[in-house]
Design an enzyme around this catalytic site. Sequence first.
Site, PDB file in Angstrom:
ATOM      1  N   TYR A 281      45.899  66.881 -54.131  1.00  0.00           N
ATOM      2  CA  TYR A 281      45.242  68.047 -53.523  1.00  0.00           C
ATOM      3  C   TYR A 281      43.867  67.712 -52.940  1.00  0.00           C
ATOM      4  O   TYR A 281      43.355  66.624 -53.095  1.00  0.00           O
ATOM      5  CB  TYR A 281      45.196  69.236 -54.465  1.00  0.00           C
ATOM      6  CG  TYR A 281      44.523  69.119 -55.805  1.00  0.00           C
ATOM      7  CD1 TYR A 281      43.647  68.102 -56.142  1.00  0.00           C
ATOM      8  CD2 TYR A 281      44.763  70.106 -56.779  1.00  0.00           C
ATOM      9  CE1 TYR A 281      43.039  68.052 -57.373  1.00  0.00           C
ATOM     10  CE2 TYR A 281      44.152  70.067 -58.012  1.00  0.00           C
ATOM     11  CZ  TYR A 281      43.293  69.038 -58.297  1.00  0.00           C
ATOM     12  OH  TYR A 281      42.684  69.009 -59.528  1.00  0.00           O
ATOM     13  N   GLU A 282      43.346  68.689 -52.201  1.00  0.00           N
ATOM     14  CA  GLU A 282      42.125  68.526 -51.391  1.00  0.00           C
ATOM     15  C   GLU A 282      42.275  67.421 -50.352  1.00  0.00           C
ATOM     16  O   GLU A 282      41.345  66.685 -50.043  1.00  0.00           O
ATOM     17  CB  GLU A 282      40.898  68.260 -52.282  1.00  0.00           C
ATOM     18  CG  GLU A 282      40.652  69.315 -53.326  1.00  0.00           C
ATOM     19  CD  GLU A 282      40.688  70.723 -52.784  1.00  0.00           C
ATOM     20  OE1 GLU A 282      40.394  70.932 -51.592  1.00  0.00           O
ATOM     21  OE2 GLU A 282      41.032  71.643 -53.544  1.00  0.00           O
ATOM     22  N   GLY A 283      43.481  67.321 -49.806  1.00  0.00           N
ATOM     23  CA  GLY A 283      43.783  66.259 -48.858  1.00  0.00           C
ATOM     24  C   GLY A 283      44.324  65.075 -49.615  1.00  0.00           C
ATOM     25  O   GLY A 283      43.605  64.454 -50.407  1.00  0.00           O
TER      26      GLY A 283
ATOM     27  N   ARG B  12      36.207  67.679 -52.610  1.00  0.00           N
ATOM     28  CA  ARG B  12      36.624  66.276 -52.643  1.00  0.00           C
ATOM     29  C   ARG B  12      35.727  65.464 -53.575  1.00  0.00           C
ATOM     30  O   ARG B  12      36.208  64.586 -54.302  1.00  0.00           O
ATOM     31  CB  ARG B  12      36.617  65.702 -51.225  1.00  0.00           C
ATOM     32  CG  ARG B  12      37.758  66.232 -50.384  1.00  0.00           C
ATOM     33  CD  ARG B  12      37.664  65.881 -48.913  1.00  0.00           C
ATOM     34  NE  ARG B  12      38.794  66.470 -48.210  1.00  0.00           N
ATOM     35  CZ  ARG B  12      38.969  66.422 -46.893  1.00  0.00           C
ATOM     36  NH1 ARG B  12      38.065  65.816 -46.135  1.00  0.00           N
ATOM     37  NH2 ARG B  12      40.016  66.976 -46.332  1.00  0.00           N
TER      38      ARG B  12
ATOM     39  N   GLN C 222      42.877  61.053 -46.902  1.00  0.00           N
ATOM     40  CA  GLN C 222      41.519  60.512 -47.083  1.00  0.00           C
ATOM     41  C   GLN C 222      41.394  59.149 -46.405  1.00  0.00           C
ATOM     42  O   GLN C 222      40.357  58.832 -45.797  1.00  0.00           O
ATOM     43  CB  GLN C 222      41.187  60.384 -48.572  1.00  0.00           C
ATOM     44  CG  GLN C 222      41.303  61.659 -49.380  1.00  0.00           C
ATOM     45  CD  GLN C 222      40.445  62.786 -48.848  1.00  0.00           C
ATOM     46  OE1 GLN C 222      39.304  62.571 -48.448  1.00  0.00           O
ATOM     47  NE2 GLN C 222      40.995  63.989 -48.832  1.00  0.00           N
TER      48      GLN C 222
END
Length: 595
Positions: A441-443, A297, A448
Amino acid sequence: MGQYNAPLRDMQFVMHELLGVENELKAMPKHADIDADTINQVLEEAGKFCSEVVFPLNQVGDREGCKYEGDGVVTTPTGFKEAYRQYVEAGWPSLACDPEFGGQGLPQVVNNALYEMLNSANQAWTMYPGLSHGAYECLHAHGTPEQQATYLPKIVSGEWTGTMCLTEPHCGTDLGMLRTKAEPNGDGSYALSGTKIFISAGEHDMAANIVHLVLARLPDAPPGTKGISLFVVPKFLPDANGAPGERNGIKCGSIEHKMGIHGNATCVMNLDGAKGWLVGEPNKGLNAMFVMMNAARQGVGMQGMGLTEVAYQNSLVYAKERIQMRSLTGPKAPDKPADPIIVHPDVRRMLLTQKAYVEGGRAFSYWTALHIDKELSHGDEAERKEAADLVALLTPIIKAFLTDNAFECTNHALQIYGGHGFISEWGMEQYVRDARINMIYEGTNSIQALDLLGRKVLGDMGAKLKKFGKLVQDFVEAEGTKEEMQEFINPLADIGDKVQKLTMEIGMKAMANPDEVGAACVPYQRVVGHLVFAYFWARMARIALDKQDSGDRFYASKLATARFYFAKLLPETASQIRMARAGAKTLMEVDVDLF
């Protein structure tokens, strides 16, 4: 093709004048000997590598893309493999890694600057070494001594790369639904079977081996996220000498054809009895994987930062050279048939938005990276805990606020170029496409926002937020009586008060209806992101005011950008606060069949 030159002057300003990195590192025993000259030399060499080796491959990678050759074989675009070889030979993969495993032991704040430059130069290429560093962090924190001895020296050197394999066709963020199985082999290893999708850098021809970190379920695992374990699954099983040996049962089945980052292979990975080894404790895989996910992140935030910087650089050059129309106040280039478009107010608005967001983001992200160094290495335990809390609070903002801003700023670049921005050869439309994935991506950025408001703020009754608030309050009290700082301090104090009140209001509503958190979280994150940026812009304005008579135009530029930020960008918070306060009713009371 455009251009990219590392913004070394601003990087050094943030490192040395804003953050005082050299003095901060003296409180960290393993970094105490690192001085400003060393940092500057590293940044200069990194800038050369990025502009001369990696940047020229950016459009090549976009046009050629990766190719799936069949039977699990993927080839990368022309020049990618050779550039990675140069990257490894120069020692860049080992920059911030543990010397015990062959690393150079430099602080994360320096590595963060390296990755900003790499992402400006070529985000798709940078994802190969970037994901490897995340795998290093995970194994360094949770691997067994045997796993560390086997994998870390190879990852640190760059000889092997790494991935994180989480997503499956039926589940992305909701990892509790994953189905990949891990059956004990009886010899301490496990046989993994299942399918993972969207695996960035899952297969390629740039390194001798690929170390996959895979989430899977043991046979007796409880349901949901409490039953997830983490395994290290190499592409080639290391032999007795630690070299790549037998081919493991994990293969790329295909690569995705996608909107952007064409130079990075986004893979479907099939595991058919692939041999893997447990990392960390059984059913505690998310605890171990979160080390890698949080690193990722941070990394995605730097992808947004890098794209914002390169988009701004090219926008500025174009705006100074492209002539169209006359200034509304009369010709500014009377010797030419029209004026450069930089004379027009709205072009300046877009340029200054890019500049304010990239320079504010640089201050924020480097400060956060320095706090990661404090969390890991400070000599005082209380300082380590304080830094850890601030990093936890701010990580979702790094990821979401910087990537939201990047998408806006790359679109500004396309707009400044006008019709030429829509044409591939100029490169601006690629930045828009590449920037779009960073919000997903990555949440996703919505996830977030939920993490920020639900877990990091309301989850501890605002304790972490109050720690950042105290930094703001201390600065306001120190500078609030100085007349020259009023234009910065007053709005900073105001947004600080509004965040506090908004947080309490949402928290009270959420106790009666948890949907209030989901309804408010995205605008809330924008508001807190601006609080953070306002704090750093006020601090930078203080330095610029002190040095505005030095004759260095850099400080005049910094001060002008600070004034623009407070006048034109911070006011966004007014509408975002109203949206956050509007609540869940208009969203959740709509019947599904009315959509």
